[in-house]
Scaffold this active site. Sequence first.
Site, mmCIF file in Angstrom:
data_model
loop_
_atom_site.group_PDB
_atom_site.id
_atom_site.type_symbol
_atom_site.label_atom_id
_atom_site.label_comp_id
_atom_site.label_asym_id
_atom_site.label_seq_id
_atom_site.Cartn_x
_atom_site.Cartn_y
_atom_site.Cartn_z
ATOM 1 N N ARG A 28 0.828 -1.211 0.000
ATOM 2 C CA ARG A 28 0.000 0.000 0.000
ATOM 3 C C ARG A 28 0.858 1.254 0.000
ATOM 4 O O ARG A 28 0.480 2.268 0.605
ATOM 5 C CB ARG A 28 -0.941 0.022 1.201
ATOM 6 C CG ARG A 28 -1.827 -1.184 1.260
ATOM 7 C CD ARG A 28 -3.251 -0.804 1.105
ATOM 8 N NE ARG A 28 -4.034 -2.027 1.032
ATOM 9 C CZ ARG A 28 -5.328 -2.073 1.048
ATOM 10 N NH1 ARG A 28 -6.007 -0.964 1.138
ATOM 11 N NH2 ARG A 28 -5.962 -3.203 0.956
ATOM 12 N N ARG A 32 -3.396 6.437 0.909
ATOM 13 C CA ARG A 32 -3.962 7.560 1.642
ATOM 14 C C ARG A 32 -2.998 8.380 2.488
ATOM 15 O O ARG A 32 -3.261 9.526 2.789
ATOM 16 C CB ARG A 32 -5.099 7.049 2.543
ATOM 17 C CG ARG A 32 -6.295 6.639 1.741
ATOM 18 C CD ARG A 32 -7.264 5.849 2.563
ATOM 19 N NE ARG A 32 -6.747 4.522 2.837
ATOM 20 C CZ ARG A 32 -7.411 3.594 3.513
ATOM 21 N NH1 ARG A 32 -8.589 3.867 4.013
ATOM 22 N NH2 ARG A 32 -6.889 2.390 3.699
ATOM 23 N N ARG A 41 -7.297 11.994 -5.439
ATOM 24 C CA ARG A 41 -8.572 11.366 -5.083
ATOM 25 C C ARG A 41 -9.721 12.377 -5.163
ATOM 26 O O ARG A 41 -10.851 12.013 -5.434
ATOM 27 C CB ARG A 41 -8.458 10.789 -3.672
ATOM 28 C CG ARG A 41 -9.552 9.800 -3.329
ATOM 29 C CD ARG A 41 -9.272 9.105 -2.034
ATOM 30 N NE ARG A 41 -9.087 10.044 -0.933
ATOM 31 C CZ ARG A 41 -8.924 9.682 0.331
ATOM 32 N NH1 ARG A 41 -8.903 8.410 0.657
ATOM 33 N NH2 ARG A 41 -8.756 10.583 1.272
ATOM 34 N N ASP A 78 -6.878 -3.326 -7.319
ATOM 35 C CA ASP A 78 -7.426 -3.974 -6.130
ATOM 36 C C ASP A 78 -7.596 -5.465 -6.417
ATOM 37 O O ASP A 78 -7.675 -5.869 -7.585
ATOM 38 C CB ASP A 78 -8.758 -3.354 -5.705
ATOM 39 C CG ASP A 78 -9.080 -3.698 -4.249
ATOM 40 O OD1 ASP A 78 -8.579 -3.002 -3.344
ATOM 41 O OD2 ASP A 78 -9.791 -4.685 -4.005
ATOM 42 N N TYR A 155 -15.183 -12.303 -0.330
ATOM 43 C CA TYR A 155 -15.899 -11.101 -0.810
ATOM 44 C C TYR A 155 -17.100 -11.472 -1.660
ATOM 45 O O TYR A 155 -18.175 -10.893 -1.531
ATOM 46 C CB TYR A 155 -14.952 -10.184 -1.591
ATOM 47 C CG TYR A 155 -14.058 -9.367 -0.689
ATOM 48 C CD1 TYR A 155 -14.599 -8.384 0.137
ATOM 49 C CD2 TYR A 155 -12.688 -9.580 -0.643
ATOM 50 C CE1 TYR A 155 -13.787 -7.645 0.990
ATOM 51 C CE2 TYR A 155 -11.866 -8.841 0.199
ATOM 52 C CZ TYR A 155 -12.418 -7.869 1.019
ATOM 53 O OH TYR A 155 -11.630 -7.145 1.860
HETATM 54 O O1 1CP Z 1 0.070 -1.875 -2.371
HETATM 55 C C1 1CP Z 1 -0.321 -1.009 -3.172
HETATM 56 O O2 1CP Z 1 0.150 0.144 -3.197
HETATM 57 C C2 1CP Z 1 -1.355 -1.412 -4.237
HETATM 58 C C3 1CP Z 1 -2.687 -1.082 -3.829
HETATM 59 C C4 1CP Z 1 -3.666 -2.082 -3.278
HETATM 60 C C5 1CP Z 1 -3.553 -3.444 -2.944
HETATM 61 C C6 1CP Z 1 -2.331 -4.326 -2.981
HETATM 62 C C7 1CP Z 1 -5.000 -1.705 -3.048
HETATM 63 C C8 1CP Z 1 -5.537 -0.366 -3.259
HETATM 64 N N1 1CP Z 1 -5.703 -2.814 -2.643
HETATM 65 C C9 1CP Z 1 -4.842 -3.893 -2.553
HETATM 66 C C10 1CP Z 1 -5.164 -5.273 -2.204
HETATM 67 C C11 1CP Z 1 -6.345 -5.528 -1.339
HETATM 68 N N2 1CP Z 1 -7.607 -5.010 -1.445
HETATM 69 C C12 1CP Z 1 -6.366 -6.473 -0.280
HETATM 70 C C13 1CP Z 1 -5.194 -7.335 0.087
HETATM 71 C C14 1CP Z 1 -4.195 -6.584 0.906
HETATM 72 C C15 1CP Z 1 -4.499 -6.516 2.371
HETATM 73 O O3 1CP Z 1 -4.567 -7.593 3.011
HETATM 74 O O4 1CP Z 1 -4.625 -5.393 2.861
HETATM 75 C C16 1CP Z 1 -7.647 -6.467 0.285
HETATM 76 C C17 1CP Z 1 -8.149 -7.295 1.442
HETATM 77 C C18 1CP Z 1 -8.429 -5.545 -0.457
HETATM 78 C C19 1CP Z 1 -9.850 -5.227 -0.272
HETATM 79 C C20 1CP Z 1 -10.012 -3.777 0.025
HETATM 80 N N3 1CP Z 1 -9.958 -2.805 -0.939
HETATM 81 C C21 1CP Z 1 -10.159 -3.164 1.279
HETATM 82 C C22 1CP Z 1 -10.250 -3.891 2.623
HETATM 83 C C23 1CP Z 1 -11.680 -3.888 3.063
HETATM 84 C C24 1CP Z 1 -11.986 -4.941 4.131
HETATM 85 O O5 1CP Z 1 -12.730 -5.870 3.814
HETATM 86 O O6 1CP Z 1 -11.463 -4.811 5.270
HETATM 87 C C25 1CP Z 1 -10.226 -1.760 1.057
HETATM 88 C C26 1CP Z 1 -10.401 -0.672 2.085
HETATM 89 C C27 1CP Z 1 -10.105 -1.564 -0.340
HETATM 90 C C28 1CP Z 1 -10.048 -0.266 -1.086
HETATM 91 C C29 1CP Z 1 -8.666 0.115 -1.408
HETATM 92 N N4 1CP Z 1 -7.849 -0.594 -2.271
HETATM 93 C C30 1CP Z 1 -6.644 0.050 -2.390
HETATM 94 C C31 1CP Z 1 -6.686 1.225 -1.570
HETATM 95 C C32 1CP Z 1 -5.568 2.229 -1.430
HETATM 96 C C33 1CP Z 1 -7.959 1.244 -0.953
HETATM 97 C C34 1CP Z 1 -8.477 2.259 0.034
HETATM 98 C C35 1CP Z 1 -9.311 3.291 -0.666
HETATM 99 C C36 1CP Z 1 -8.514 4.485 -1.054
HETATM 100 O O7 1CP Z 1 -7.568 4.887 -0.370
HETATM 101 O O8 1CP Z 1 -8.834 5.114 -2.070
#
Ligand code: 1CP
Length: 353
Positions: A28, A32, A41, A78, A155
Amino acid sequence: MGISSNAPYLLRAARGEVLDRPPVWMMRQAGRYMKAYRDLREKYPSFRDRSEIPEVAIEVSLQPWKAFQPDGVILFSDIVTPLPGLGIDMDIAEGKGPIIDSPIRTQEQVDQLRPLDPEASLPFIKTILQALRQEVGDKSTVLGFVGAPWTLAAYAVEGKGSKTYSIIKNMAFSDPKVLHQLLEKLSSAIATYVRYQIDCGAQVVQMFDSWAGQLSPQDYETFALPYQQKVFQQVKETHPDTPLILLVSGSAGLLERMALSGADVITVDWTVDMADARSRLGKHVKVQGNLDPGVLFGSHEFIRDRVLDTVRKAGNWGHILNLGHGVLPETPEENVAFFFETAKQINSLAIKG
Ligand code: 1CP
């Protein structure tokens, strides 16, 4: 394998070469905590736009590259991004994560899922990965990533993130036939998607089985591990030289089982000491991670001590320096910069002893 000294550090570490310092990137790392990301954003409030309009996704992926020159540049996307291509419509809600309006719970719904055709449903991934390779050249490694079958099924079945996983566990622990069919279909779709990412330029691919740590070890062996193995085996058949990384959140009780997945590199979280992880995983498994993301709320001295401690315990081969999970949204950018600078200077710091 031969001498590959022109290859970037992360790729070399993932192949098990001895290096003068470990490569470093952050999960990540685009997101943010960065002002540049928050500004963008505002212009593109929809996550799907930010991750599926190639110019925007390229810019976001490159924000940490421009700020910190990490050894790994990860595609901004994602894990649920490929689901619409299978016929599972989804959105990603601000602050919440993936939302699936018609969760997959019946035999009929599983029967209707389409095989993934990435050229047709994910053309933007090719544009993004090619541009990232072009931009970083040999200076860094481009990482692709996917969700694992169990986590994507969680999911698809729950319809959103869950604290209890009660719906998917009800399926798993009462009548698992439909769930196994779903996991099977997801495995081949994910293998297809990993191959596509590699063909488009990803040099290393990480698979996130984020929610497999919600399973007991015996259930992990039934619902997560066999499908991780299917994905990795299928990819290795056609792309044997691309290193594959596995992450499970809360994996301390599962490390030895994760090593059976076929992944080249296992991500270790901060509930395990790196020296213990090395001895539990054995001589051939490479490791990544281990630092508590909360370390980045500490002083510079504390951050440096913890980086050096992990590096000392991991040794000088097969180690990718990283946090044990994603960087937290409130993290000061300046501490992220300090973490990267410290990591890059490791060869000149005394870390033996
Ligand atoms: O690492 C990076 O910079 C790439 C960005 C990335 C990755 C690797 C995003 C962007 N998502 C993911 C993978 C992802 N998405 C995972 C696996 C990683 C982990 O275990 O954290 C999971 C579980 C998700 C699902 C997801 N997407 C969530 C979790 C929700 C939950 O069920 O708890 C969330 C909040 C998102 C949205 C998301 N995806 C990515 C970002 C930066 C965000 C947050 C929204 C935003 O900041 O705009």
